[in-house]
Design a protein around this motif. Structure first.
Motif, PDB file in Angstrom:
ATOM      1  N   SER A 258       3.227   1.998  -3.751  1.00 42.37           N
ATOM      2  CA  SER A 258       1.654   1.252  -4.114  1.00 42.37           C
ATOM      3  C   SER A 258       0.418   2.296  -4.192  1.00 42.37           C
ATOM      4  O   SER A 258       0.874   3.643  -4.854  1.00 42.37           O
ATOM      5  N   ALA A 259      -0.170   2.016  -4.945  1.00 43.48           N
ATOM      6  CA  ALA A 259      -1.467   2.297  -6.189  1.00 43.48           C
ATOM      7  C   ALA A 259      -1.577   3.286  -5.443  1.00 43.48           C
ATOM      8  O   ALA A 259      -1.854   4.661  -4.993  1.00 43.48           O
ATOM      9  N   ALA A 260      -1.839   3.247  -3.351  1.00 47.06           N
ATOM     10  CA  ALA A 260      -2.781   3.677  -2.332  1.00 47.06           C
ATOM     11  C   ALA A 260      -1.360   4.552  -2.601  1.00 47.06           C
ATOM     12  O   ALA A 260      -2.964   5.732  -2.242  1.00 47.06           O
ATOM     13  N   VAL A 261      -1.206   4.763  -2.463  1.00 47.60           N
ATOM     14  CA  VAL A 261       0.219   5.925  -2.076  1.00 47.60           C
ATOM     15  C   VAL A 261      -0.141   6.868  -3.011  1.00 47.60           C
ATOM     16  O   VAL A 261       0.296   8.160  -3.178  1.00 47.60           O
ATOM     17  N   LEU A 262       0.264   6.078  -3.984  1.00 44.13           N
ATOM     18  CA  LEU A 262      -0.073   7.035  -5.883  1.00 44.13           C
ATOM     19  C   LEU A 262      -1.643   8.111  -5.977  1.00 44.13           C
ATOM     20  O   LEU A 262      -1.287   9.492  -6.019  1.00 44.13           O
TER      21      LEU A 262
END
Length: 528
Positions: free
Chosen positions: A95-99
């Protein structure tokens, strides 16, 4: 140290520096692809880019001091391990948050490595002439890495998925770990040198608050409460940081350094050159792909043409920096960079008055090269001015100031110009009737929505989105021109007469300040 071994150490630390520089720009061409795959909105896009320079800028000052305490070889090895682990996490981020989190983790490793690379060069090379050559190579590697980032991203995306732009770091990290353990000089550091992690947290709070306020202000419906709260956090963080530094026996920054006009002009030049480089290259790379439909590799080659001007300019200025007045190199370079951005805008097909929309995207290359020529000269001159403007016993601190200046410039360039682009797009996009409102958030969202519409509706939406994006593109380049031109004038005025503001301690130290003409004096850039 045996001569061959010295140069192998340089190659090893240069490999680490290359990774750090590549990861600043490698996402410029990969961003549209990973944005679509991770369903990232406009705000997440900017955080994916900015998390890396933001965290690195906050940690660099403290990382240099920690290296003095625990040993620079140990810091470099630790940084490599963290960088490799973070690269693996980023490559497989779901996900974008993990990235975004992985990019912040990546910056921790980069911050540990960056001061150590230059410190190990300083320790390894005893001969001053060889050290100067080694530092010149070190600086060129940093420029080449940043320039190759967009090309490397495009090349990898032509054959692999977007995670490959991070995974490619891992084999280099493994090779550098082995080489560093075998070749690099050891040393346990000085246990009596204090480390101030509290100060790093304070400056990080200031930076995060400022960037959040900028991004919130660019949203279609900004929340004033959030903006005010972020600005208060930012102001509080910077205020307590400054107060803490003024009371510490061993501060991370001695603010008396900024009384030296040469050093101050170097900080100005470093920050503004990266402001324009990072912001303009990111926005140009997006336009080439999202508006003109170029492949990531093609877009990367166009953006990376700045290196054609930047690399030779850096080499030439490196030989002139101790003979030509700094006001000509820094002030003049910023003005040449401004002219390059003007030329880029004029030669952008469909934007400027010279070329219609049907012309090839390669027409912007002369403007990009001229921009690289001017700003490449500024980067080299600014580094020498910062180091040469500090007394020898503050060389390590000045090196940290230099590195932070470049990272802050990159951070603010992406944050400010990226936010302006988003705000203008949202304000000017004219959505066809019946189009989902999500298409007004960004051109990426518009392209995603267009894929679900009938052909006529899709074509109308894409044309409207492209026109709105070009409005933002034009304004961001105009802002860049104004900032560079103002910086060029300010640098020339700042160095227009004999510096009379150095501290007595600096005046008594050979090489501690500029000469009558404002030329850089002292030793070439070095670290600790």
């Amino acid at each position: 140290m045996v001569q061959a071994r010295r140069w192998w150490v340089l190659a090893t630390v240069s490999a680490g520096l290359l990774l750090i520089s590549l990861d600043v720009t490698i996402l410029y061409t990969a961003l549209p692809t990973l944005t679509a795959d991770l369903d990232a909105d406009a705000s997440a896009k900017l955080w994916i880019i900015n998390a890396y320079p933001l965290v690195m800028a906050g940690l660099l000052l403290g990382a240099g001091t920690l290296g003095d305490r625990v040993g620079h070889k140990r810091m470099f090895l630790t940084g490599l391990v963290l960088f490799g682990a973070a690269s693996t996490l980023a490559a497989f981020a779901p996900s974008a948050a993990v990235l975004i989190g992985a990019r912040a983790f990546l910056a921790v490793g980069a911050a540990a490595m960056m001061p150590a690379t230059l410190a190990l060069v300083r320790i390894t090379f005893d001969d001053e002439r060889e050290r100067g050559i080694a530092i010149g190579i070190w600086g060129t590697v940093a420029v080449v890495g940043a320039a190759l980032g967009p090309v490397a991203g495009g090349l990898l995306l032509a054959h692999f998925w977007w995670g490959s732009v991070f995974l490619v770091n891992v084999p280099v990290v493994l090779a550098a770990l082995v080489a560093t353990a075998v070749l690099a000089p050891g040393g346990s550091g000085s246990k009596d040198r204090p480390w101030d992690p509290v100060a790093s947290v304070q400056v990080m709070a200031g930076l995060v608050g400022l960037v959040y306020a900028i991004k919130e202000g660019a949203r279609p419906e900004p929340d004033p409460v959030h903006i005010v709260a972020a600005l208060l956090v930012s102001a509080s963080g910077f205020t307590v940081f400054v107060r803490r530094q003024r009371t510490r026996t061993y501060p991370l920054i001695d603010f008396a350094l900024f009384r030296n006009r040469q050093l101050l002009a170097g900080v100005l030049g470093a920050g503004l050159s990266m402001f324009a480089t990072a912001g303009v290259e990111l926005i140009l790379a997006q336009r080439l792909q999202l508006v003109l439909g170029l492949s990531p590799l093609h877009a990367g080659l166009v953006v990376a043409s700045s290196a054609v001007g930047a690399i030779p300019a850096g080499v030439v200025v490196g030989g002139l920096v101790y003979r030509v007045p700094a006001r000509h190199l820094i002030g003049g370079g910023l003005l040449v960079g401004a002219l390059g951005v003007v030329l880029t805008l004029l030669l952008t097909p469909g934007i400027g008055p010279l070329l219609d929309a049907g012309r090839a995207a390669g027409w912007v290359v002369p403007g990009v090269i001229l921009t690289g020529l001017g700003l490449g000269a500024v980067m080299t001159a600014a580094s020498a001015a910062i180091i040469g403007g500090a007394p020898p016993h503050r060389a390590g601190m000045a090196s940290s100031v230099e590195e932070v200046s470049f990272e802050l410039g990159s951070l603010t360039g992406v944050a400010v110009l990226g936010s302006v682009l988003t705000a203008v797009y949202t304000a000017t996009v004219d959505l066809p009737a019946g189009t989902p409102e999500a298409a007004s958030d960004s051109i990426d969202e518009a392209r995603a929505v267009a894929g679900e519409l009938p052909p006529d509706g899709s074509r109308s939406l894409l044309e409207s989105a492209a026109a709105a994006f070009d409005n933002g593109y034009t304004l961001t380049l105009v802002i860049s021109v104004a900032v560079l031109a103002a910086g060029g004038v300010a640098a020339r005025l700042l160095l227009g007469h004999r510096t009379a503001t150095a501290t007595p301690e600096e005046d008594e130290t050979p090489g501690g300040g500029p000469d009558d003409a404002g030329a850089v004096t002292g030793t070439p850039p070095s670290h600790r």
